[in-house]
Design a protein around this motif. Structure first.
Motif, short mmCIF file in Angstrom:
data_model
loop_
_atom_site.label_atom_id
_atom_site.label_comp_id
_atom_site.label_asym_id
_atom_site.label_seq_id
_atom_site.Cartn_x
_atom_site.Cartn_y
_atom_site.Cartn_z
N LEU A 15 40.69 44.85 38.71
CA LEU A 15 40.07 45.85 37.82
C LEU A 15 38.58 45.53 37.80
N PHE A 16 37.79 46.44 38.34
CA PHE A 16 36.34 46.20 38.45
C PHE A 16 35.61 46.89 37.30
N ALA A 17 34.96 46.07 36.47
CA ALA A 17 34.27 46.61 35.29
C ALA A 17 32.78 46.26 35.33
N HIS A 18 32.00 46.89 34.50
CA HIS A 18 30.55 46.70 34.52
C HIS A 18 30.13 45.31 34.06
N GLY A 19 30.66 44.88 32.91
CA GLY A 19 30.23 43.61 32.32
C GLY A 19 29.13 43.81 31.29
N SER A 20 28.97 42.84 30.41
CA SER A 20 27.98 42.93 29.33
C SER A 20 27.66 41.53 28.84
N ARG A 21 26.51 41.37 28.23
CA ARG A 21 26.18 40.06 27.65
C ARG A 21 27.03 39.79 26.40
N ASP A 22 27.62 40.86 25.86
CA ASP A 22 28.42 40.74 24.64
C ASP A 22 29.87 40.43 25.01
N ARG A 23 30.36 39.25 24.62
CA ARG A 23 31.69 38.81 25.01
C ARG A 23 32.79 39.82 24.60
N GLU A 24 32.63 40.42 23.43
CA GLU A 24 33.64 41.36 22.92
C GLU A 24 33.76 42.61 23.78
N TRP A 25 32.73 42.89 24.55
CA TRP A 25 32.73 44.09 25.40
C TRP A 25 33.95 44.11 26.32
N ALA A 26 34.38 42.93 26.75
CA ALA A 26 35.46 42.84 27.74
C ALA A 26 36.85 43.14 27.16
N ARG A 27 36.99 43.19 25.87
CA ARG A 27 38.31 43.28 25.24
C ARG A 27 39.18 44.41 25.77
N THR A 75 42.80 43.97 27.61
CA THR A 75 44.02 44.66 27.14
C THR A 75 44.61 45.48 28.28
N LEU A 76 43.74 46.16 29.02
CA LEU A 76 44.20 46.95 30.17
C LEU A 76 44.88 46.06 31.20
N ALA A 77 44.30 44.92 31.50
CA ALA A 77 44.88 44.01 32.50
C ALA A 77 46.27 43.54 32.05
N ALA A 78 46.40 43.22 30.77
CA ALA A 78 47.70 42.76 30.26
C ALA A 78 48.73 43.90 30.31
N THR A 79 48.30 45.11 29.94
CA THR A 79 49.20 46.27 29.95
C THR A 79 49.64 46.59 31.37
N VAL A 87 53.36 46.34 36.95
CA VAL A 87 53.34 46.14 38.41
C VAL A 87 53.92 44.77 38.75
N THR A 88 54.24 44.57 40.02
CA THR A 88 54.87 43.30 40.41
C THR A 88 53.84 42.25 40.85
N GLY A 89 52.68 42.69 41.33
CA GLY A 89 51.67 41.76 41.83
C GLY A 89 50.71 41.30 40.74
N PRO A 90 49.81 40.39 41.10
CA PRO A 90 48.83 39.89 40.13
C PRO A 90 47.72 40.90 39.85
N VAL A 91 47.21 40.87 38.62
CA VAL A 91 46.11 41.73 38.19
C VAL A 91 44.98 40.84 37.67
N VAL A 92 43.80 41.00 38.21
CA VAL A 92 42.65 40.23 37.73
C VAL A 92 41.49 41.19 37.43
N ILE A 93 40.56 40.73 36.63
CA ILE A 93 39.37 41.52 36.30
C ILE A 93 38.18 40.92 37.03
N ALA A 94 37.28 41.78 37.52
CA ALA A 94 36.02 41.31 38.09
C ALA A 94 34.89 42.14 37.47
N TYR A 95 33.71 41.54 37.41
CA TYR A 95 32.58 42.20 36.75
C TYR A 95 31.39 42.35 37.71
N LEU A 96 30.70 43.46 37.55
CA LEU A 96 29.50 43.70 38.34
C LEU A 96 28.36 42.78 37.91
N GLU A 97 28.20 42.61 36.60
CA GLU A 97 27.09 41.80 36.11
C GLU A 97 27.38 41.19 34.74
N SER A 98 26.66 40.16 34.42
CA SER A 98 26.66 39.51 33.11
C SER A 98 27.94 38.76 32.76
#
Lengths: 119, 119
Positions: free
Chosen positions: A7-19, A23-27, A32-43
């Motif tokens: 899951l590719f997201a923008h990113g932010s200096r604010d830690r709460e931004w990722a919430r 939640t989406l990754a956990a849902t 799905v059967t495979g692994p799900v990870v998050i990656a960020y463009l910046e920050s």
């Protein structure tokens, strides 16, 4: 090994931004059967290369990169294809597929409209 | 007049960026009785003050501002509350309500996860 999803997201200096993305990754993990990870463009970490590297280390031979962006601007049109091209060069035996951003999916837009209409 | 809704989005220099938000506005308009307009934080027009002014000119006495953001960073926590406070000062007789960003809505996250799982 099943297909890995980044899951590719923008990113932010604010830690709460990722919430919402966490939640989406956990849902999604429950669906799905495979692994799900998050990656960020910046920050925020990990960057896309690192996230893909982790999936490959764990045996992924097929990876989907899903841009969790509503609008598609230069981050999606320029930065992300460049990052994906580099990942394909780094992992020539891994099939890396780049999805359309979620804002282009009609079911997502319908769900957002329905949620707003209920509110 | 029914309640007016402002969909508040980030904005981009890329005109195509707005497409999902325009689709969302059209989809939402079919679900509610009042007017739906889009406002942008930057790079696109109208700004929030202008969008709210338009709704008020057309007779709105109640307005909901819906942040169409997944993650909530400084734009949502600082910029937007300041813009809404200014709008309330400018339109003291209008009830202006600021919603939580859509990324905090579980039905939206569920729909995004379902769409990705199907893909």
């Amino acid at each position: 090994m099943s297909e890995g999803i980044v899951l590719f997201a923008h990113g932010s200096r604010d830690r709460e931004w990722a919430r919402p993305f966490e939640t989406l990754a956990a849902t999604l993990t429950a669906k799905v059967t495979g692994p799900v990870v998050i990656a960020y463009l910046e920050s925020m970490q990990p960057a896309l290369a690192e996230a893909i590297g982790t999936l490959v280390q764990h045996g992924a031979t097929s990876i989907r990169v899903v841009p969790v962006f509503l609008g598609a601007g230069s981050h999606i049109k320029e930065d992300l294809p460049r990052l994906v091209a580099r990942a394909r060069t780094d992992h020539p035996k891994v099939a890396i597929r780049l999805d359309a951003p979620i804002g282009e999916q009609s079911t997502v837009i319908e769900a957002i409209a329905a949620a707003i209409a209920r509110g």
